[in-house]
Write an enzyme that holds these catalytic residues in place. Structure first.
Site, mmCIF file in Angstrom:
data_model
loop_
_atom_site.group_PDB
_atom_site.id
_atom_site.type_symbol
_atom_site.label_atom_id
_atom_site.label_comp_id
_atom_site.label_asym_id
_atom_site.label_seq_id
_atom_site.Cartn_x
_atom_site.Cartn_y
_atom_site.Cartn_z
ATOM 1 N N HIS A 106 40.653 41.312 29.058
ATOM 2 C CA HIS A 106 42.169 40.613 28.735
ATOM 3 C C HIS A 106 42.233 40.608 27.341
ATOM 4 O O HIS A 106 42.698 39.720 26.463
ATOM 5 C CB HIS A 106 41.992 39.313 29.115
ATOM 6 C CG HIS A 106 42.025 39.264 30.876
ATOM 7 N ND1 HIS A 106 42.669 40.247 31.792
ATOM 8 C CD2 HIS A 106 41.247 38.545 31.468
ATOM 9 C CE1 HIS A 106 42.552 39.848 32.721
ATOM 10 N NE2 HIS A 106 41.863 38.972 33.025
ATOM 11 N N HIS A 163 48.428 35.942 34.361
ATOM 12 C CA HIS A 163 47.267 35.661 35.318
ATOM 13 C C HIS A 163 47.453 34.295 36.099
ATOM 14 O O HIS A 163 46.497 33.561 36.084
ATOM 15 C CB HIS A 163 45.969 35.575 34.266
ATOM 16 C CG HIS A 163 44.953 35.864 34.682
ATOM 17 N ND1 HIS A 163 44.312 35.160 35.498
ATOM 18 C CD2 HIS A 163 44.050 36.903 34.412
ATOM 19 C CE1 HIS A 163 42.968 35.819 35.995
ATOM 20 N NE2 HIS A 163 42.750 36.683 35.239
ATOM 21 N N GLU A 222 47.714 39.973 39.688
ATOM 22 C CA GLU A 222 48.055 40.336 38.434
ATOM 23 C C GLU A 222 48.778 41.896 38.218
ATOM 24 O O GLU A 222 47.950 42.917 38.681
ATOM 25 C CB GLU A 222 46.754 40.418 37.390
ATOM 26 C CG GLU A 222 46.236 38.930 37.432
ATOM 27 C CD GLU A 222 44.519 39.340 37.188
ATOM 28 O OE1 GLU A 222 44.106 39.706 36.217
ATOM 29 O OE2 GLU A 222 43.983 38.614 38.139
HETATM 30 C C1 BGC Z 1 39.206 39.503 36.504
HETATM 31 C C2 BGC Z 1 38.207 38.659 36.750
HETATM 32 C C3 BGC Z 1 38.066 37.591 35.795
HETATM 33 C C4 BGC Z 1 39.123 36.679 35.599
HETATM 34 C C5 BGC Z 1 39.277 35.599 34.604
HETATM 35 C C6 BGC Z 1 40.612 38.748 36.310
HETATM 36 O O1 BGC Z 1 41.744 39.337 35.980
HETATM 37 O O2 BGC Z 1 39.416 40.664 37.302
HETATM 38 O O3 BGC Z 1 37.004 39.415 37.084
HETATM 39 O O4 BGC Z 1 37.168 36.633 36.011
HETATM 40 O O5 BGC Z 1 40.483 37.637 35.327
HETATM 41 O O6 BGC Z 1 39.201 36.214 33.256
#
Ligand code: BGC
Length: 355
Positions: A107, A177, A313
């Site tokens: 991210h 998210h 997402e």
């Molecule tokens: C990921 C997860 C992660 C979460 C929080 C999601 O987009 O796929 O693996 O734990 O984000 O960071």
């Protein structure tokens, strides 16, 4: 329809964070923060007309900064994981922040998610959030200007429209998210929700959750949600992919043409009666079952237990910058990134079903 702005809190450096509340005529409310252009709450009626907040989140700026697992946040410049926290553009090699196990970039290190965005009310049902990401931030090339418009109409569609332009050639992959729980936040796990995902293929991953670069058929696997299944039905089956990620945490290759707004998933909770349909223009959607949530206290001090929220997402596939065969999210300097995601909450009142 109306938009209201209220102070939410202060950043450690004293900057104000505001909350915008967009309300429609059915009593639905979308609460969005200028911190991370974050969806903080979404309130919608259940089958009995009682209002439920279907989003996980926090009550204070401090909690978002210290405890967040990206609850409701806008993510960018490149959502999801980038293997080896690096990519090449032409002959140039870019090293990014390696914020996950010192190896992968997840991210974008939270760059967009923890920034304070500007906001303007652009309509009686819409707020536009803006952010300028400086050149080189977290290793990503280019000064990137981003606009995200949230709107909520009387058809109970929460629409998110994204635009971004960089002054250098770069990769852009934006998402939201939000963790949903259609029983309402604080009402247990999402294992009893029924989900349908309109995808014949998904992208299997290695132990670091980086796709191999293949699009495998879901048929014959616990990843097959072409017809509705409860999230909990197969999540703990013995399966290498599920064991790598501790449950569903995978990108699906959404059927149909990217660029066209099409339905990618449908979720239904029998207990509340609440339904949610998700639409995207993007090629993929990450279905994450909240496997890493671990009881952190969120809104009203209520713990966010493992699998108490799920995310859908919408995105380009994970690690696209290093996967030439995936649909590309490379944008030339000055070229505009655009995408749209819709979370729709169809009327679920028993009265409307009976009619
Ligand atoms: C990921 C997860 C992660 C979460 C929080 C999601 O987009 O796929 O693996 O734990 O984000 O960071």
């Amino acid at each position: 329809m109306s938009v209201e702005r209220i102070p939410f809190g202060l950043m450690p450096d004293g900057r104000e964070v505001y909350k915008y509340i967009i309300s429609n005529n059915n009593g639905c409310e979308a609460h969005i923060l200028t911190l991370g252009a974050t969806l903080n709450s979404f309130v919608t009626p259940d089958k009995n007309g009682e209002m439920r907040d279907v989003l996980l989140g926090f009550d204070t700026v401090d909690d978002y900064l210290k405890l967040s697992d990206y609850q409701g946040a806008t993510v960018g410049p490149v959502a999801n994981r980038i293997g080896g926290a690096a990519f090449d553009i032409g002959t140039k090699h870019y090293e990014l922040v390696a914020n996950e196990k010192d190896v992968t970039c997840l991210h974008s290190g939270g760059e967009f998610s923890f920034a304070v965005w500007s906001a303007i009310v652009v309509d009686s049902d819409a707020v536009e959030f803006g952010y300028v990401s400086p050149d080189g931030q977290e290793g990503f090339p280019g000064e990137t200007k981003v606009k995200v418009v949230f709107s909520l109409k009387d058809d109970n569609k929460l629409t998110i429209k994204y635009e971004a332009v960089s002054d250098r050639d770069t990769f852009i992959n934006l998402t939201n998210h939000a963790y949903f729980n259609l029983k309402g936040y604080g009402h247990g796990t999402i294992l009893d929700h029924e989900i349908q995902i309109f995808a014949e293929r998904y992208t299997p991953v290695d132990e670091m959750s980086i796709p191999y670069g293949r699009n495998d058929l879901v048929e014959g696997t616990p990843f097959d949600f072409r017809t509705p299944h409860l999230i909990g039905e197969r999540i703990d089956e013995e399966n290498e992919q599920l064991s790598f990620t501790g449950g569903y945490d995978h990108n699906y290759c959404v059927d149909g043409e990217m660029g066209e707004l099409r339905e990618c998933a449908r979720v239904f909770c029998a207990e509340s009666g609440i339904k949610m349909n998700v639409y995207t223009t993007l090629p993929g959607v990450q279905f994450y079952a909240g496997n890493f949530l671990n009881g952190t206290a969120g809104k009203k001090g209520v713990p966010m237990e493992k699998r108490s929220g799920f995310c859908l997402e919408t995105q380009y596939y994970p690690d696209t910058p290093n996967k030439p065969d995936f649909p590309q999210c490379f944008f030339k300097a000055g070229e505009k990134y655009v995408s749209e995601t819709v979370y729709e909450f169809p009327d679920c009142s028993e009265k409307s079903d009976a009619e």
